[in-house]
Design an enzyme around this catalytic site. Structure first.
Site, short mmCIF file in Angstrom:
data_model
loop_
_atom_site.label_atom_id
_atom_site.label_comp_id
_atom_site.label_asym_id
_atom_site.label_seq_id
_atom_site.Cartn_x
_atom_site.Cartn_y
_atom_site.Cartn_z
N ASP A 56 0.86 -1.19 0.00
CA ASP A 56 0.00 0.00 0.00
C ASP A 56 0.89 1.24 0.00
O ASP A 56 2.08 1.16 0.32
CB ASP A 56 -0.92 0.04 1.23
CG ASP A 56 -0.16 0.21 2.54
OD1 ASP A 56 0.86 -0.49 2.73
OD2 ASP A 56 -0.57 1.05 3.38
N GLU B 244 0.13 -1.06 5.73
CA GLU B 244 1.16 -0.65 6.68
C GLU B 244 1.06 0.83 6.99
O GLU B 244 1.27 1.27 8.12
CB GLU B 244 2.55 -0.96 6.11
CG GLU B 244 3.69 -0.78 7.10
CD GLU B 244 4.26 0.63 7.17
OE1 GLU B 244 5.03 0.92 8.10
OE2 GLU B 244 3.93 1.48 6.31
ZN LIG Z 1 6.88 1.99 4.42
#
Ligand SMILES: [Zn+2]
Length: 415
Positions: free
Chosen positions: A91, A186
């Site tokens: 992401d 994340e």
């Molecule tokens: Zn990162």
């Protein structure tokens, strides 16, 4: 100095892989409850899965939350080497647009200003970003000034996949079993949440999610959030004499009672802080949202206590129940998880030195997915992935930095 032979063909593979990843829109979204937080993350997840299968990795899998795992089997006769994992997130940060990324490749950079966008005259200049000067003669990949690049952490993804491909193409390099892990979300702090450590089956792992070449991190903050509520008494201002208690004014006093030199902008290195993140206030109630950070366990405990003492003092002065505080633990320094396991750090440092890189061991002033994974039973320091100026349009990465990361990965897994 180089321990692997990274010729033009491999450079091309790495570059093209990275370019194909960054063009796929995969921004995460903190507002969403689902995993992955955005449907669009499936596009890159499925793309990576297909690639891993094409390369010929073993046991390629993707679960219902978008967590990808795959393996390069050991080619050692006696297979008693540990399985070593490498993890990155696909992401990109919601802090800046990651849609329609148009990467630009600049060969043989000579330290000049790079005009990333002629229309808006958006310029990446070494006068503003001195780190550019370290990349003279190298190939830089930048944005077009309209989006972030997504080297955080698609550089890490491209490096891990390329290292695996390299090992498969070079059976003469003897190595243990390598586990590959790719996660969603994340950037919104949830990359490790649904990571199946048992299924991954690695003894230890590394997140390839740092920045500058040489970065090696196994320490992060201890973290807590504190919400201070201050109660006032609202009365019509015209009739307020001797009656009104203005929570906003009281809050101003409370804010001043915390040390002014212990904030994010006045501390660095191993100094902890209190950070006032948000204030919502009117006459009758004020809510102060703080975060408390410190690398050191004892100092961290002392900071939480200090906050409670300040609230108690405040109540002594202004009357019981004027202020209240609620402190919640957020995450812990992963350092404790490496007690007796420093060989994991040493192995990475040695792999860097073999690649001609001086390891820069430093403490993260934040948290990482690796910290969470370390507490889930998978010790997981963080290694550089090469990208710079994360989360904005000035983000760039040098192809040579990514090559070095690939080399470090190969050096770690080789016997
Ligand atoms: Zn990162």
């Amino acid at each position: 100095m180089s321990t692997i032979e990274f010729n033009e063909m491999w450079r091309e593979k790495l570059l093209n892989r990275f370019l194909s990843y960054v063009k796929i829109y995969s921004t995460s979204d903190a507002e969403s409850e689902s995993t992955p937080s955005t449907e669009r993350q499936w596009d890159i997840a499925n793309y990576i899965v297909e690639e891993l299968k094409t390369i010929g990795l073993e046991d390629v899998s993707i679960d219902e939350h978008g967590y990808i795992m795959a393996y390069v089997p050991s080619n050692l006769e006696n297979g008693d080497q540990p399985t070593i994992g490498f993890i990155s997130h696909y992401d990109t940060s919601p802090d800046f647009s990651g849609e329609n990324v148009k990467p630009q490749v600049w060969e043989n950079y000579q330290g000049e200003d790079l005009i990333l966008n002629k229309e808006s005259n958006f310029t990446l200049s070494p006068s503003k970003f001195e780190s550019l000067k370290k990349h003279i003669g190298q190939t830089l990949i930048t944005t077009d000034g309209n989006t972030l690049l997504g080297a955080d952490d698609k550089a890490g993804c491209a490096e891990i996949v390329t290292a695996a491909e390299y090992l498969i193409a070079h059976p003469e390099i003897k190595h243990g079993r390598m586990a590959l892990g790719f996660t969603p979300d994340e950037e919104i702090g949830r990359g490790a949440h649904k990571f199946d450590v048992a299924k991954f089956g690695a003894e230890f792992a590394y997140t390839m999610d740092g920045s500058e070449v040489g970065e090696l991190e196994y320490e992060n903050f201890n973290a807590a959030g504190a919400v201070v509520k201050i109660h006032g008494l609202s009365v019509h201002p015209g009739y307020a004499f001797g009656k009104m208690v203005n929570a906003s004014l009281l809050a101003a006093e409370f804010i001043q009672s915390l040390p002014a030199n212990e904030t994010p902008s006045t501390t660095k290195g191993f100094d902890g802080f209190y950070h006032l993140m948000d204030v919502t206030s009117d006459v009758s109630e004020c809510k102060l949202q703080y975060i408390i950070r410190d690398h050191d366990d004892e100092k961290f405990e002392a900071r939480k206590k200090f906050m409670e003492e300040k609230v108690a003092e405040f109540n002594e002065k202004h009357g019981e129940g004027t202020a209240e505080v609620e402190i919640k633990e957020q995450y812990r320094n992963m350092k404790q998880q490496f007690e007796g396991k420093m060989h994991i750090i040493d192995l990475a440092a040695k792999a860097m030195k073999e690649a001609g890189i001086e390891p820069k061991i430093k403490a993260i002033r934040g948290g990482t997915d690796g910290a969470q994974l370390s507490y889930m039973g998978l010790p997981c320091p963080n290694i550089f992935a090469g990208g710079m100026n994360f989360h904005g349009p000035y983000e760039y990465v040098a192809l040579e930095s990514m090559e070095k990361a690939v080399e470090v990965i190969v050096n770690i897994v080789k016997a």
